[in-house]
Design a protein around this motif. Structure first.
Motif, PDB file in Angstrom:
ATOM      1  N   ALA A  85       0.832  -1.208   0.000  1.00  0.00           N
ATOM      2  CA  ALA A  85       0.000   0.000   0.000  1.00  0.00           C
ATOM      3  C   ALA A  85       0.866   1.257   0.000  1.00  0.00           C
ATOM      4  CB  ALA A  85      -0.928  -0.004   1.209  1.00  0.00           C
ATOM      5  N   ILE A  86       1.878   1.300   0.856  1.00  0.00           N
ATOM      6  CA  ILE A  86       2.786   2.449   0.893  1.00  0.00           C
ATOM      7  C   ILE A  86       3.530   2.577  -0.429  1.00  0.00           C
ATOM      8  CG2 ILE A  86       4.849   3.415   1.991  1.00  0.00           C
ATOM      9  CD1 ILE A  86       3.979   2.094   4.584  1.00  0.00           C
ATOM     10  N   TYR A  87       3.986   1.456  -0.936  1.00  0.00           N
ATOM     11  CA  TYR A  87       4.763   1.444  -2.180  1.00  0.00           C
ATOM     12  C   TYR A  87       3.953   2.013  -3.343  1.00  0.00           C
ATOM     13  CZ  TYR A  87       7.843  -0.509  -5.796  1.00  0.00           C
ATOM     14  OH  TYR A  87       8.695  -0.675  -6.859  1.00  0.00           O
ATOM     15  N   ASN A  88       2.737   1.533  -3.511  1.00  0.00           N
ATOM     16  CA  ASN A  88       1.906   1.990  -4.625  1.00  0.00           C
ATOM     17  C   ASN A  88       1.410   3.425  -4.427  1.00  0.00           C
ATOM     18  OD1 ASN A  88       2.188  -0.329  -6.112  1.00  0.00           O
ATOM     19  ND2 ASN A  88       0.348  -1.296  -5.323  1.00  0.00           N
ATOM     20  N   PHE A  89       1.138   3.799  -3.186  1.00  0.00           N
ATOM     21  CA  PHE A  89       0.719   5.167  -2.898  1.00  0.00           C
ATOM     22  C   PHE A  89       1.808   6.145  -3.347  1.00  0.00           C
ATOM     23  CE2 PHE A  89       0.483   8.927  -0.170  1.00  0.00           C
ATOM     24  CZ  PHE A  89      -0.855   9.259  -0.242  1.00  0.00           C
ATOM     25  N   TYR A  90       3.033   5.822  -3.025  1.00  0.00           N
ATOM     26  CA  TYR A  90       4.146   6.702  -3.372  1.00  0.00           C
ATOM     27  C   TYR A  90       4.349   6.768  -4.886  1.00  0.00           C
ATOM     28  CZ  TYR A  90       8.679   9.011  -3.033  1.00  0.00           C
ATOM     29  OH  TYR A  90       9.721   9.900  -3.149  1.00  0.00           O
ATOM     30  N   LEU A  91       4.211   5.636  -5.558  1.00  0.00           N
ATOM     31  CA  LEU A  91       4.458   5.582  -6.995  1.00  0.00           C
ATOM     32  C   LEU A  91       3.327   6.210  -7.808  1.00  0.00           C
ATOM     33  CD1 LEU A  91       5.974   2.014  -7.526  1.00  0.00           C
ATOM     34  CD2 LEU A  91       7.188   4.184  -7.277  1.00  0.00           C
ATOM     35  N   GLN A  92       2.095   6.115  -7.302  1.00  0.00           N
ATOM     36  CA  GLN A  92       0.937   6.463  -8.118  1.00  0.00           C
ATOM     37  C   GLN A  92       0.323   7.824  -7.803  1.00  0.00           C
ATOM     38  OE1 GLN A  92      -1.770   3.155  -7.663  1.00  0.00           O
ATOM     39  NE2 GLN A  92      -0.280   1.667  -8.423  1.00  0.00           N
ATOM     40  N   THR A  93       0.796   8.500  -6.771  1.00  0.00           N
ATOM     41  CA  THR A  93       0.236   9.807  -6.435  1.00  0.00           C
ATOM     42  C   THR A  93       1.303  10.893  -6.568  1.00  0.00           C
ATOM     43  OG1 THR A  93       0.744   9.600  -4.074  1.00  0.00           O
ATOM     44  CG2 THR A  93      -1.395   8.791  -4.818  1.00  0.00           C
ATOM     45  N   LYS A  94       0.856  12.112  -6.774  1.00  0.00           N
ATOM     46  CA  LYS A  94       1.784  13.246  -6.882  1.00  0.00           C
ATOM     47  C   LYS A  94       2.373  13.616  -5.528  1.00  0.00           C
ATOM     48  CE  LYS A  94      -0.477  15.306 -10.932  1.00  0.00           C
ATOM     49  NZ  LYS A  94      -1.160  16.507 -11.471  1.00  0.00           N
ATOM     50  N   TYR A  95       1.608  13.333  -4.476  1.00  0.00           N
ATOM     51  CA  TYR A  95       2.068  13.666  -3.131  1.00  0.00           C
ATOM     52  C   TYR A  95       3.142  12.669  -2.698  1.00  0.00           C
ATOM     53  CZ  TYR A  95       1.759  14.538   1.908  1.00  0.00           C
ATOM     54  OH  TYR A  95       2.040  14.823   3.213  1.00  0.00           O
ATOM     55  N   LYS A  96       4.327  13.152  -2.377  1.00  0.00           N
ATOM     56  CA  LYS A  96       5.438  12.291  -2.002  1.00  0.00           C
ATOM     57  C   LYS A  96       5.865  12.585  -0.561  1.00  0.00           C
ATOM     58  CE  LYS A  96       5.610  10.887  -6.325  1.00  0.00           C
ATOM     59  NZ  LYS A  96       5.031   9.578  -6.703  1.00  0.00           N
ATOM     60  N   PRO A  97       5.153  12.037   0.404  1.00  0.00           N
ATOM     61  CA  PRO A  97       5.495  12.305   1.809  1.00  0.00           C
ATOM     62  C   PRO A  97       6.795  11.617   2.200  1.00  0.00           C
ATOM     63  CG  PRO A  97       3.826  10.604   1.689  1.00  0.00           C
ATOM     64  CD  PRO A  97       4.033  11.091   0.285  1.00  0.00           C
ATOM     65  N   ASP A  98       7.536  12.234   3.097  1.00  0.00           N
ATOM     66  CA  ASP A  98       8.775  11.628   3.593  1.00  0.00           C
ATOM     67  C   ASP A  98       8.487  10.493   4.562  1.00  0.00           C
ATOM     68  OD1 ASP A  98      10.376  13.389   2.131  1.00  0.00           O
ATOM     69  OD2 ASP A  98      10.330  14.895   3.733  1.00  0.00           O
ATOM     70  N   TRP A  99       7.359  10.608   5.280  1.00  0.00           N
ATOM     71  CA  TRP A  99       6.971   9.597   6.258  1.00  0.00           C
ATOM     72  C   TRP A  99       5.492   9.268   6.097  1.00  0.00           C
ATOM     73  CZ3 TRP A  99      10.039   7.445  10.271  1.00  0.00           C
ATOM     74  CH2 TRP A  99      11.335   7.971  10.348  1.00  0.00           C
ATOM     75  N   ILE A 100       5.148   8.053   6.497  1.00  0.00           N
ATOM     76  CA  ILE A 100       3.754   7.615   6.521  1.00  0.00           C
ATOM     77  C   ILE A 100       3.492   6.936   7.864  1.00  0.00           C
ATOM     78  CG2 ILE A 100       2.145   5.885   5.583  1.00  0.00           C
ATOM     79  CD1 ILE A 100       3.173   6.569   2.811  1.00  0.00           C
ATOM     80  N   ILE A 101       2.330   7.211   8.428  1.00  0.00           N
ATOM     81  CA  ILE A 101       1.922   6.578   9.687  1.00  0.00           C
ATOM     82  C   ILE A 101       1.060   5.358   9.378  1.00  0.00           C
ATOM     83  CG2 ILE A 101       0.583   6.854  11.806  1.00  0.00           C
ATOM     84  CD1 ILE A 101       3.086   8.510  11.867  1.00  0.00           C
ATOM     85  N   LEU A 102       1.377   4.244  10.016  1.00  0.00           N
ATOM     86  CA  LEU A 102       0.526   3.052   9.966  1.00  0.00           C
ATOM     87  C   LEU A 102      -0.161   2.906  11.317  1.00  0.00           C
ATOM     88  CD1 LEU A 102       2.615   0.269   8.183  1.00  0.00           C
ATOM     89  CD2 LEU A 102       0.592   1.443   7.316  1.00  0.00           C
ATOM     90  N   LEU A 103      -1.485   2.926  11.316  1.00  0.00           N
ATOM     91  CA  LEU A 103      -2.263   2.828  12.542  1.00  0.00           C
ATOM     92  C   LEU A 103      -2.996   1.492  12.539  1.00  0.00           C
ATOM     93  CD1 LEU A 103      -2.966   4.576  15.043  1.00  0.00           C
ATOM     94  CD2 LEU A 103      -4.962   5.403  13.776  1.00  0.00           C
ATOM     95  N   ALA A 104      -2.746   0.677  13.541  1.00  0.00           N
ATOM     96  CA  ALA A 104      -3.306  -0.676  13.569  1.00  0.00           C
ATOM     97  C   ALA A 104      -4.771  -0.661  13.980  1.00  0.00           C
ATOM     98  CB  ALA A 104      -2.510  -1.555  14.528  1.00  0.00           C
ATOM     99  N   VAL A 105      -5.567  -1.428  13.273  1.00  0.00           N
ATOM    100  CA  VAL A 105      -6.995  -1.518  13.610  1.00  0.00           C
ATOM    101  C   VAL A 105      -7.241  -2.527  14.727  1.00  0.00           C
ATOM    102  CG1 VAL A 105      -7.619  -3.328  11.966  1.00  0.00           C
ATOM    103  CG2 VAL A 105      -9.294  -1.582  12.568  1.00  0.00           C
ATOM    104  N   ASN A 106      -6.317  -3.475  14.903  1.00  0.00           N
ATOM    105  CA  ASN A 106      -6.547  -4.546  15.886  1.00  0.00           C
ATOM    106  C   ASN A 106      -6.067  -4.189  17.293  1.00  0.00           C
ATOM    107  OD1 ASN A 106      -3.863  -4.649  15.008  1.00  0.00           O
ATOM    108  ND2 ASN A 106      -3.666  -6.816  15.525  1.00  0.00           N
ATOM    109  N   GLN A 107      -5.528  -2.981  17.486  1.00  0.00           N
ATOM    110  CA  GLN A 107      -5.239  -2.471  18.824  1.00  0.00           C
ATOM    111  C   GLN A 107      -6.379  -1.529  19.206  1.00  0.00           C
ATOM    112  OE1 GLN A 107      -2.765  -3.520  20.672  1.00  0.00           O
ATOM    113  NE2 GLN A 107      -1.844  -4.782  19.081  1.00  0.00           N
ATOM    114  N   LEU A 108      -7.278  -1.994  20.017  1.00  0.00           N
ATOM    115  CA  LEU A 108      -8.529  -1.276  20.242  1.00  0.00           C
ATOM    116  C   LEU A 108      -8.339   0.013  21.037  1.00  0.00           C
ATOM    117  CD1 LEU A 108     -11.062  -4.148  21.030  1.00  0.00           C
ATOM    118  CD2 LEU A 108     -10.330  -3.229  18.830  1.00  0.00           C
ATOM    119  N   PHE A 109      -7.521  -0.043  22.075  1.00  0.00           N
ATOM    120  CA  PHE A 109      -7.401   1.106  22.969  1.00  0.00           C
ATOM    121  C   PHE A 109      -6.266   2.004  22.495  1.00  0.00           C
ATOM    122  CE2 PHE A 109      -8.977  -2.448  25.608  1.00  0.00           C
ATOM    123  CZ  PHE A 109     -10.261  -1.951  25.823  1.00  0.00           C
ATOM    124  N   LYS A 110      -6.619   3.230  22.108  1.00  0.00           N
ATOM    125  CA  LYS A 110      -5.634   4.165  21.589  1.00  0.00           C
ATOM    126  C   LYS A 110      -5.753   5.482  22.335  1.00  0.00           C
ATOM    127  CE  LYS A 110      -5.644   2.232  16.891  1.00  0.00           C
ATOM    128  NZ  LYS A 110      -6.725   1.237  17.024  1.00  0.00           N
TER     129      LYS A 110
END
Length: 214
Positions: A85-110
């Motif tokens: 997902a990160i790989y294709n997002f970077y290749l296919q969009t004009k926006y080239k962020p230096d960092w990306i946050i991955l937020l887990a759905v299976n950790q309920l308490f945030k």
């Protein structure tokens, strides 16, 4: 009111939908992450990414603004969807962020500060920013072959606590994520050999594998 970020970093929530159990579990788990994103007013930065169109439609109906369908050929490695997902997002969009946050759905308490804490810890000489939690040493209760492993005695002091990556959130340098995909080997192997920086997540630790856990 959303937090004022010095840098706009996209937040990816990757959700597998490769079987009925995963879909039912992740639909329930997503409700908890939705509360965090709603309370921080960060919907513009969040991208729901899934290999299941029904899962994406469900997220959109909840109120998530951005969704991306990503076919995932690796059925067994749950983290492979993150890398591709990160790989294709970077290749296919004009926006080239230096960092990306991955937020887990299976950790309920945030905790409400989880995302901002991760962003504050970003340093470009690291590849990954990861949250950790502290857990009690429970080894005196371990069982193997129907026997108590340590005969009821702790190897270390009873009050000892162990630090453990809880996988609730990762900040990943984009160029490192690309390196993981282009390494010519298992992306996870490259990932876990990256340079990590850790920060504490003080929320209770949970790890959801099936709907009954919720």
């Amino acid at each position: 009111m959303g937090i004022n970020l010095k840098i706009q970093i996209p937040i990816f929530i990757t959700i597998r939908g490769n079987n009925e159990d995963a879909i039912r579990r992740n639909k329930e788990a997503l409700k908890y992450t939705y509360i965090l994103i709603r309370d921080m007013n960060m919907f513009d930065q969040v991208f729901i990414i899934s290999d299941n169109t029904d899962m994406l439609k469900y997220a959109e109906n909840m109120g998530f603004k951005n969704s991306i369908y990503q076919e995932c050929y690796n059925e067994y490695d749950i983290t492979y969807l993150d890398y591709i997902a990160i790989y294709n997002f970077y290749l296919q969009t004009k926006y080239k962020p230096d960092w990306i946050i991955l937020l887990a759905v299976n950790q309920l308490f945030k905790n409400s500060s989880l995302i901002s804490d991760c962003i504050r810890n970003i340093e470009n000489n690291y590849d990954v920013i990861a949250s950790y939690t502290e857990i009690s040493n429970r080894s005196k209760f371990f069982i193997k072959d129907n026997k108590i492993v340590n005969n009821g005695h702790l190897i270390t002091h009873e009050r000892d606590r162990q630090k453990m990556i809880d996988a609730a959130i990762y900040g990943i340098k984009t160029e490192f994520a690309i390196k993981c995909m282009e390494s010519g080997k298992d992306p996870s192997e490259t990932f876990w050999h990256g340079k990590f920086k850790f920060f504490e997540n003080k929320s209770p630790y949970t790890d959801i594998y099936n709907i009954d856990d919720i």
